[in-house]
Design a protein around this motif. Structure first.
Motif, mmCIF file in Angstrom:
data_model
loop_
_atom_site.group_PDB
_atom_site.id
_atom_site.type_symbol
_atom_site.label_atom_id
_atom_site.label_comp_id
_atom_site.label_asym_id
_atom_site.label_seq_id
_atom_site.Cartn_x
_atom_site.Cartn_y
_atom_site.Cartn_z
ATOM 1 N N ASP A 174 0.832 -1.206 0.000
ATOM 2 C CA ASP A 174 0.000 0.000 0.000
ATOM 3 C C ASP A 174 0.868 1.258 0.000
ATOM 4 N N PHE A 175 0.394 2.278 -0.701
ATOM 5 C CA PHE A 175 1.120 3.537 -0.844
ATOM 6 C C PHE A 175 1.368 4.193 0.516
ATOM 7 N N GLY A 176 0.370 4.165 1.392
ATOM 8 C CA GLY A 176 0.510 4.760 2.724
ATOM 9 C C GLY A 176 1.628 4.120 3.519
ATOM 10 N N GLY A 177 1.773 2.813 3.389
ATOM 11 C CA GLY A 177 2.853 2.101 4.068
ATOM 12 C C GLY A 177 4.222 2.500 3.549
ATOM 13 N N ARG A 178 4.311 2.710 2.240
ATOM 14 C CA ARG A 178 5.583 3.159 1.648
ATOM 15 C C ARG A 178 5.923 4.565 2.126
ATOM 16 N N GLU A 179 4.908 5.427 2.149
ATOM 17 C CA GLU A 179 5.131 6.796 2.634
ATOM 18 C C GLU A 179 5.591 6.786 4.095
ATOM 19 N N ALA A 180 4.957 5.957 4.909
ATOM 20 C CA ALA A 180 5.328 5.855 6.326
ATOM 21 C C ALA A 180 6.761 5.347 6.471
ATOM 22 N N PHE A 181 7.149 4.382 5.648
ATOM 23 C CA PHE A 181 8.505 3.841 5.682
ATOM 24 C C PHE A 181 9.527 4.938 5.375
ATOM 25 N N ILE A 182 9.260 5.722 4.339
ATOM 26 C CA ILE A 182 10.183 6.787 3.944
ATOM 27 C C ILE A 182 10.266 7.853 5.034
ATOM 28 N N LYS A 183 9.122 8.234 5.615
ATOM 29 C CA LYS A 183 9.127 9.225 6.699
ATOM 30 C C LYS A 183 9.894 8.702 7.909
ATOM 31 N N GLN A 184 9.721 7.419 8.212
ATOM 32 C CA GLN A 184 10.439 6.818 9.338
ATOM 33 C C GLN A 184 11.945 6.837 9.077
ATOM 34 N N ARG A 185 12.335 6.548 7.847
ATOM 35 C CA ARG A 185 13.757 6.571 7.472
ATOM 36 C C ARG A 185 14.350 7.958 7.703
ATOM 37 N N LEU A 186 13.645 9.001 7.279
ATOM 38 C CA LEU A 186 14.127 10.362 7.457
ATOM 39 C C LEU A 186 14.143 10.758 8.932
ATOM 40 N N ARG A 187 13.111 10.351 9.676
ATOM 41 C CA ARG A 187 13.041 10.654 11.109
ATOM 42 C C ARG A 187 14.212 9.999 11.861
#
Length: 163
Positions: free
Chosen positions: A59-72
């Motif tokens: 799911d797109f939302g999961g990918r977005e969350a993964f990328i945000k977590q990586r940056l955080r």
């Protein structure tokens, strides 16, 4: 007369050379009263990495969350490393509490984002490290070289000292 430094953009790729360049940014800030804006630009994922990410996170939302977590997590790591680095400095070399204004971790093309942030923040100077190759010589990394070629403000590129 040369312009005064009021805002310094310190760019780090989290390498030893970038950490060494931090000392120069801090020194200049102490001498001039300038503010330091810390920037780490995470390289955009390659097309292969994006395909792999899409394969495992449907799911797109999961990918977005993964990328945000990586940056955080990268920002947390950068903040901790910066705090540890400053804590290890002699008292007379530590920045005042107001010198470091912001720590930003962004995902973009590094050269474009460094130049964009320097303009957006109205910086007077960009400070960054170089990469080493071999034992005897230092060369400018492609990011440093391209920032220097395209910047309209001074760029200080700091090599690691000879060992």
């Amino acid at each position: 007369m040369l312009p005064a430094f009021k805002k310094i953009l310190y760019c780090t790729d989290l390498s030893a050379s970038a950490e060494y360049a931090c000392r120069y940014a801090i020194y200049l800030a102490r001498q001039t009263g300038a503010e330091i804006y810390v920037l780490h630009v995470a390289e955009m994922p390659s097309p292969d990495a994006l395909i792999t990410l899409e394969t495992y996170i449907k799911d797109f939302g999961g990918r977005e969350a993964f990328i945000k977590q990586r940056l955080r997590e990268t920002k947390e790591q950068l903040t901790q490393r910066l705090q540890d680095y400053i804590a290890a400095l002699p008292e007379d070399e530590k920045p005042d509490s107001g010198h470091i204004k912001a720590i930003n971790v962004l995902e973009a093309h590094p050269v474009d984002e460094i130049l964009h942030q320097s303009k957006k923040l109205d910086c007077d100077l960009i400070v960054m490290g170089t990469h080493r190759k071999g034992v005897a010589h230092t060369f400018l990394g492609s990011v440093s070289k391209r920032v220097m070629s395209n910047s309209r403000i001074p760029v200080m590129v700091v090599p690691l000292p000879a060992e």
